[in-house]
Design an enzyme around this catalytic site. Structure first.
Site, PDB file in Angstrom:
ATOM      1  N   ARG A  58       0.815  -1.210   0.000  1.00 51.69           N
ATOM      2  CA  ARG A  58       0.000   0.000   0.000  1.00 51.69           C
ATOM      3  C   ARG A  58       0.846   1.255   0.000  1.00 51.69           C
ATOM      4  O   ARG A  58       0.671   2.130  -0.847  1.00 51.69           O
ATOM      5  CB  ARG A  58      -0.857   0.031   1.262  1.00 51.69           C
ATOM      6  CG  ARG A  58      -1.628  -1.220   1.428  1.00 51.69           C
ATOM      7  CD  ARG A  58      -2.150  -1.300   2.837  1.00 51.69           C
ATOM      8  NE  ARG A  58      -3.445  -1.944   2.781  1.00 51.69           N
ATOM      9  CZ  ARG A  58      -4.579  -1.300   2.859  1.00 51.69           C
ATOM     10  NH1 ARG A  58      -4.610  -0.001   3.052  1.00 51.69           N
ATOM     11  NH2 ARG A  58      -5.705  -1.948   2.769  1.00 51.69           N
ATOM     12  N   THR A  59       1.741   1.360   0.965  1.00 52.98           N
ATOM     13  CA  THR A  59       2.488   2.605   1.102  1.00 52.98           C
ATOM     14  C   THR A  59       3.368   2.836  -0.119  1.00 52.98           C
ATOM     15  O   THR A  59       3.457   3.937  -0.641  1.00 52.98           O
ATOM     16  CB  THR A  59       3.336   2.566   2.386  1.00 52.98           C
ATOM     17  OG1 THR A  59       2.488   2.222   3.466  1.00 52.98           O
ATOM     18  CG2 THR A  59       3.972   3.906   2.656  1.00 52.98           C
ATOM     19  N   LYS A  86      23.795  -8.869   0.108  1.00 53.05           N
ATOM     20  CA  LYS A  86      25.209  -9.076  -0.209  1.00 53.05           C
ATOM     21  C   LYS A  86      26.106  -8.489   0.875  1.00 53.05           C
ATOM     22  O   LYS A  86      27.320  -8.410   0.689  1.00 53.05           O
ATOM     23  CB  LYS A  86      25.545  -8.433  -1.558  1.00 53.05           C
ATOM     24  CG  LYS A  86      24.803  -9.045  -2.723  1.00 53.05           C
ATOM     25  CD  LYS A  86      25.115  -8.290  -4.012  1.00 53.05           C
ATOM     26  CE  LYS A  86      24.165  -8.690  -5.129  1.00 53.05           C
ATOM     27  NZ  LYS A  86      24.100  -7.673  -6.169  1.00 53.05           N
ATOM     28  N   ARG A 108      11.644   3.011   3.763  1.00 58.49           N
ATOM     29  CA  ARG A 108      11.062   2.254   4.871  1.00 58.49           C
ATOM     30  C   ARG A 108      12.125   1.284   5.353  1.00 58.49           C
ATOM     31  O   ARG A 108      12.826   0.663   4.544  1.00 58.49           O
ATOM     32  CB  ARG A 108       9.824   1.486   4.425  1.00 58.49           C
ATOM     33  CG  ARG A 108       9.346   0.504   5.502  1.00 58.49           C
ATOM     34  CD  ARG A 108       8.003  -0.091   5.196  1.00 58.49           C
ATOM     35  NE  ARG A 108       6.955   0.897   5.415  1.00 58.49           N
ATOM     36  CZ  ARG A 108       5.659   0.587   5.404  1.00 58.49           C
ATOM     37  NH1 ARG A 108       5.264  -0.648   5.171  1.00 58.49           N
ATOM     38  NH2 ARG A 108       4.754   1.516   5.617  1.00 58.49           N
ATOM     39  N   HIS A 136       5.860   6.993  11.405  1.00 56.96           N
ATOM     40  CA  HIS A 136       5.329   6.789  10.060  1.00 56.96           C
ATOM     41  C   HIS A 136       4.580   8.075   9.735  1.00 56.96           C
ATOM     42  O   HIS A 136       3.355   8.120   9.768  1.00 56.96           O
ATOM     43  CB  HIS A 136       4.403   5.565  10.050  1.00 56.96           C
ATOM     44  CG  HIS A 136       3.980   5.119   8.681  1.00 56.96           C
ATOM     45  ND1 HIS A 136       4.290   5.814   7.530  1.00 56.96           N
ATOM     46  CD2 HIS A 136       3.258   4.043   8.282  1.00 56.96           C
ATOM     47  CE1 HIS A 136       3.773   5.175   6.484  1.00 56.96           C
ATOM     48  NE2 HIS A 136       3.150   4.103   6.916  1.00 56.96           N
TER      49      HIS A 136
END
Lengths: 318, 426
Positions: A58-59, A86, A108, A136
């Site tokens: 969604r975000t 890695k 995020r 957030h």
């Protein structure tokens, strides 16, 4: 009042005026987004990179649509699959991307403070799309816009936030937001899902839904993460639903015109009754998603402008 | 060869007094303490201390020198130089290296390296169990013969009470000292802050201060059961102190330390996710810090240590949760703890009881005293000299100090080990 923030890392360090600036501009984008032609050139020629170190549908799509509607070139980096595996450090990844001269980085990360750290190492605007249990900010801004449109104001409201507050960055950002806007905050949760010392955040804390929801204008439900359902935080989902799930009976304690919100994705029958979630008279859950795109467009535009202004000021001084 | 250190303000932790006078050194030992006004002896060399403080050198229990295994972080040479510059004359070094010091061969390697390159005395701890894994006992007897002064698995807390209890019994029978770490491991797992409103605001995984007390209670029960001599490496919370007090009152052979960081910093210092303040155990509430300072003043806490833990830049330049824990402390121990004197918590002789006399008693050393016959391990310092900490001027190979850019007071002027000057400030 000019918006001067260089990054959007959290609500905590935003001023009230900054918040209002974002919301006012977002209102214009709500209108634009409802037109058949949803495109402006505000960010034309600019590059926006979405770096999601944690899965999100969604975000990430909301930020992607927001950037594209503003005319930016948007790139999504699936970080789980790339360099981190890695062994590259966050800072090296940031420096690598920075060398490609992006104008906006949307990040995020599963760890609190990681986006702050990254923002110190790059010279473009960074938007926090959620860091650990910390903040957030765009979620709190879209919630604020949704509330303001439904209630006509953000101050002197009574807002209940219910559910897993301990692990929720949405709850923290909304607590900062609602305190800045001078609304009353009521937290309702089992004690095992409340963070330590939360009573010192300018909130009232309740264990009982009926008591906590008494007379509130807004009911914000939080998602209960699946990994918290294993018996270590709550005994079972059915006991949780019985005591803290939002049902018509519990909602009857709130004001008659109280709105119901949820940041999604929902667990129907765990934290919220499906019928309430779908009740167009009470639920604003779909509108939240719509506001999300508008708020993100506004935030990105203001950040880019603030950077341009800051550069110009430096130019004058030299 | 005799040396006379004259015109000094002598800090004597044994008599809890300070007075003006001189110290005569003969063949590496203190041969006389001469109060001001008494006739000065003749000496081959005379050093004027210009009225500054002269005290026994600091004995630091729990220094991590990253040999064997991680010499890029710290070697016996760099740690020795840092210690000399910090007024530390004896380092009791930890066993949590790569590999752990759990065999006489590894221990002898470390001792050889220390003897060859370290400017200050080095006494090694050995692991209590093989690979510090808590399953099989290390060769405690052989390790004692090889020169181990204490046994510790460091912060690897043994969850198995049956095995840990046997290790303590065996150590007791050998007359060995065991050093433990009082943090309940399941509660502490993954935590990088102390639970409370501040950690909640930052959204960091946090642990209750009770995790320390729970483990200390368990350890005290096992000490009572086995009768072993036991030192707790570092306590940090007020809730643990009554447990320690009861254990001492009951006659258990228990001592405890506290780190300079938990005496001078608090949880608010991690604001902004500053990883140089990420420690194990995490920084605590200000009330805890004050309680620890008072416990040092009262003598309940016996020992102050630096918990010197070198970490390179790479392991600290990470998000807070991923970053390594620990801070270097050899060069900051003296100015850090002198802030407690300036803040009025205690006086210099009381402070030196915890910096030299008690550590010497815990480890069974002759040093740590200002008395005729004791080894001439000494530090000359100016407790008032102000400076701004610059981590890049430190001699330790890793520069991970939380005091960077902090205004501090207290400078080491000269350090002597066995009568030989190993550091002199320009």
């Amino acid at each position: 009042m000019t918006f001067t923030a260089q990054h959007l890392l959290g609500i905590e360090h935003l001023s009230r005026d900054d918040i209002v600036s974002i919301l006012d501009l977002a209102e214009q984008y709500v209108e634009l987004n409802r037109q058949p032609h949803k495109h402006v050139d505000t960010l034309a020629g600019m590059t926006q990179i979405n770096m999601f170190f944690e899965n999100s549908t969604r975000t990430q799509s909301s930020f992607e649509i927001a950037g594209k509607r503003l005319g930016a070139d948007v790139m999504n980096m699936a970080m789980g699959a790339s360099s981190i595996k890695k062994g590259e450090t966050l800072i090296d990844t940031a420096l690598t991307l920075n060398a490609m001269n992006p104008d906006l980085l949307v990040v995020r990360h599963p760890h609190s403070g990681a986006v702050d750290l990254l923002s110190e190492k790059v010279n473009c605007a960074v938007l926090n799309a959620g860091d650990g249990r910390h903040e957030h900010p765009t979620q709190a801004l879209l919630d604020a816009l949704t509330i303001r449109r439904a209630k006509g104001r953000l101050h002197r409201l009574s807002v209940a936030i219910c559910g897993d507050i301990a692990h929720s960055r949405v709850a923290r950002s909304n607590i900062f937001m609602l305190n800045k806007m001078e609304s009353r905050i009521r937290l309702i949760a089992p004690v095992t899902l409340l963070p330590a010392g939360i009573d010192q955040f300018g909130v009232e804390v309740f264990d009982d839904m009926a008591e906590g929801l008494e007379g509130v204008d807004v009911v914000m439900m939080l998602r209960l993460q699946r990994e918290r359902m294993d018996g270590a935080f709550i005994p079972s989902t059915r006991e949780y639903y019985h005591r803290w799930g939002l049902t018509a009976e519990k909602l009857s304690h709130a004001k008659d015109d109280a709105i119901v919100m949820h940041p999604g994705p929902m667990n129907r029958g765990v934290e919220i009754d499906g019928e309430i979630a779908d009740d167009l008279n009470r639920s604003v859950i779909q509108e939240q998603v719509e506001m999300g795109v508008a708020v993100r467009m506004a935030a990105m535009e203001l950040l880019v402008k603030a950077r341009r202004d800051a550069k110009r000021d430096v130019g004058v001084m030299v | 060869m005799t040396t006379l250190l004259t015109n000094a303000r002598l800090i004597d932790p044994e008599t809890a007094s300070e007075f003006r006078g001189s110290v005569l050194i003969d063949e590496g030992r203190i041969s006389g303490i001469i109060a001001e006004g008494d006739t000065l002896s003749q000496a081959d060399e005379i050093i004027d201390c210009n009225g500054k403080c002269l005290a026994p050198g600091i004995i630091d229990i729990g220094v991590k020198v990253c040999e064997p295994g991680e010499r890029h972080k710290e070697s016996f040479r760099t740690a020795g130089e840092a210690a000399a510059a910090g007024g530390v004359t004896t380092m009791i070094v930890r066993s949590d290296t790569e590999p752990a010091v759990d065999s006489p061969e590894t221990l002898q390697f470390a001792l050889r390296r220390a003897r060859d390159v370290s400017k200050v005395n080095v006494l090694p701890m050995a692991a209590l169990t093989k690979d510090r894994a808590g399953k099989e006992m290390a060769e405690i007897g052989f390790l004692l013969d090889a020169g181990a002064v204490a046994f510790s698995d460091g912060d690897a807390v043994n969850r198995n009470n049956k095995i840990f209890g046997r290790c303590l019994s065996y150590a007791k029978a050998m007359g060995a000292l065991v050093i433990g770490h009082a943090q309940e491991p399941v509660m502490s797992d993954g935590a990088c802050a102390t639970s409370g409103p501040f950690a909640s605001k930052l959204g960091l995984p946090a642990v209750s201060p009770m995790a320390e007390r729970i483990q200390l209670e368990r350890d005290m029960a096992l000490v009572e059961m086995t009768g072993v001599r036991y030192h707790v490496d570092q306590l940090s919370t007020a809730v643990s102190l009554p447990v320690l007090e009861r254990a001492k009152a009951a006659g258990l052979r228990v001592t405890a330390g506290v780190s300079i960081h938990h005496l001078t910093l608090n949880e608010l210092d991690i604001d902004g996710y500053r990883t140089f303040f990420k420690l194990k155990p995490p920084l605590r509430h200000e009330d805890d810090r004050i309680a620890m300072a008072q416990a040092v003043a009262s003598g309940l806490i016996d020992v102050i240590c630096s918990q010197h833990t070198p970490q390179d830049e790479e392991s600290k330049r990470l998000p807070f949760e991923e970053a390594a824990s620990g801070a270097v402390g050899l060069e900051t121990i003296l100015p850090a703890v002198i802030s407690l004197v300036h803040a009025g918590h205690l006086d210099l002789p009381t402070l030196w009881r915890a910096l030299s006399l008690n550590p010497a008693k815990v480890m069974g050393l002759e040093s740590g005293r200002l008395a005729a016959g004791a080894p001439a391990d000494l530090v000359v310092f100016d407790p008032d000299k102000p400076f701004v900490m610059d981590r890049f001027k430190m001699l330790s190979r890793c520069k991970n100090t939380p005091y960077d850019e902090r205004r501090m007071q207290g400078a080491v002027l000269r350090t002597f080990v066995g009568g030989t000057e190993v550091y002199c400030r320009d």
